[in-house]
Motif scaffolding. Structure first.
Motif, mmCIF file in Angstrom:
data_model
loop_
_atom_site.group_PDB
_atom_site.id
_atom_site.type_symbol
_atom_site.label_atom_id
_atom_site.label_comp_id
_atom_site.label_asym_id
_atom_site.label_seq_id
_atom_site.Cartn_x
_atom_site.Cartn_y
_atom_site.Cartn_z
ATOM 1 N N THR A 74 70.049 18.437 17.665
ATOM 2 C CA THR A 74 70.905 19.633 17.677
ATOM 3 C C THR A 74 71.804 19.726 16.434
ATOM 4 O O THR A 74 72.827 20.403 16.465
ATOM 5 N N HIS A 75 71.401 19.084 15.361
ATOM 6 C CA HIS A 75 72.225 19.051 14.144
ATOM 7 C C HIS A 75 72.725 20.446 13.733
ATOM 8 O O HIS A 75 73.907 20.612 13.435
ATOM 9 N N ALA A 76 71.827 21.425 13.731
ATOM 10 C CA ALA A 76 72.199 22.776 13.271
ATOM 11 C C ALA A 76 73.349 23.366 14.096
ATOM 12 O O ALA A 76 74.171 24.117 13.577
ATOM 13 N N PHE A 77 73.420 23.006 15.366
ATOM 14 C CA PHE A 77 74.456 23.549 16.253
ATOM 15 C C PHE A 77 75.736 22.717 16.208
ATOM 16 O O PHE A 77 76.839 23.247 16.332
ATOM 17 N N THR A 78 75.574 21.397 16.072
ATOM 18 C CA THR A 78 76.726 20.508 16.257
ATOM 19 C C THR A 78 77.433 20.080 14.961
ATOM 20 O O THR A 78 78.600 19.697 14.999
ATOM 21 N N HIS A 79 76.734 20.141 13.815
ATOM 22 C CA HIS A 79 77.352 19.561 12.608
ATOM 23 C C HIS A 79 78.628 20.278 12.146
ATOM 24 O O HIS A 79 79.507 19.609 11.572
ATOM 25 N N PRO A 80 78.815 21.585 12.393
ATOM 26 C CA PRO A 80 80.100 22.183 11.968
ATOM 27 C C PRO A 80 81.299 21.546 12.685
ATOM 28 O O PRO A 80 82.330 21.263 12.074
ATOM 29 N N ARG A 81 81.153 21.289 13.984
ATOM 30 C CA ARG A 81 82.245 20.667 14.753
ATOM 31 C C ARG A 81 82.427 19.205 14.318
ATOM 32 O O ARG A 81 83.556 18.722 14.184
ATOM 33 N N THR A 82 81.316 18.502 14.069
ATOM 34 C CA THR A 82 81.408 17.108 13.594
ATOM 35 C C THR A 82 82.149 17.069 12.257
ATOM 36 O O THR A 82 83.017 16.213 12.043
ATOM 37 N N ALA A 83 81.804 17.999 11.369
ATOM 38 C CA ALA A 83 82.452 18.046 10.052
ATOM 39 C C ALA A 83 83.954 18.294 10.214
ATOM 40 O O ALA A 83 84.775 17.646 9.553
ATOM 41 N N TYR A 84 84.314 19.220 11.100
ATOM 42 C CA TYR A 84 85.734 19.518 11.314
ATOM 43 C C TYR A 84 86.468 18.295 11.877
ATOM 44 O O TYR A 84 87.560 17.944 11.409
#
Ligand SMILES: [Fe+2]
Ligand SMILES: [Fe+2]
Length: 172
Positions: free
Chosen positions: A95-105
């Motif tokens: 699910t990288h495409a969905f989850t990476h923005p929150r992980t980055a934040y």
């Protein structure tokens, strides 16, 4: 000629402003760590974030939006700090495409303070993948610049060597 020189001086000044706006983020060890992870084709995550931050800054400045927030948020928008190409096989998480923005934040907020607007710029940069539409115009700018830079990085990887050959052959 005078007009051209004036334009070039103005661009240099805007570039200096851009650098000062993100200087603390740019040199932070966690942000530098992005250099070891590839993003698109031959571009690493650090270079990609820098490209997006620069275009965000220029576009938002021109549109009289919040260029500072747009640049600072963009510089960490892909601070997920793993190799997304092997992540799925190593963790089983596809699910990288969905989850990476929150992980980055979540990674970035350990080191820097962000406003509500900057949080949105980071966490919704993948919109419409992240479904809920953004509220701030600066977020729509990153939605565009992220895709635009990704496309240019892809073109540069595949057509950059051809361009060099063309220059050599034509002695440019
Ligand atoms: Fe991203
Ligand atoms: Fe990105």
């Amino acid at each position: 000629m005078k007009k051209l020189r004036h334009l070039s001086n103005k661009n240099k000044q805007i570039d200096r402003e851009f650098y000062e706006t993100i200087r603390d983020i740019l040199h932070h060890p966690a942000v530098q760590q992005m250099r070891i992870y590839m993003q698109h084709s031959g571009t690493n995550c650090y270079e990609h974030c820098l490209h997006v931050a620069y275009f965000n800054y220029r576009i938002c400045r021109r549109l009289h939006l919040d260029a500072r927030s747009a640049a600072r948020a963009a510089m960490v928008h892909d601070l997920f700090l793993y190799d997304w190409r092997t992540h799925k096989f190593q963790t089983g998480d596809a699910t990288h495409a969905f989850t990476h923005p929150r992980t980055a934040y979540n990674n970035a907020k350990r080191y820097f303070d962000f406003s509500e607007k900057e949080e949105e710029i980071i966490t919704k940069h993948m919109w419409p993948v992240t479904i809920v539409p953004p509220k701030h115009p600066e977020t729509y700018v990153i939605v565009f610049t992220d895709k635009f830079c990704g496309f240019c990085e892809f073109l540069d990887y595949y057509f950059g060597p051809l361009r060099e050959e063309y220059r050599k052959i034509n002695k440019l």
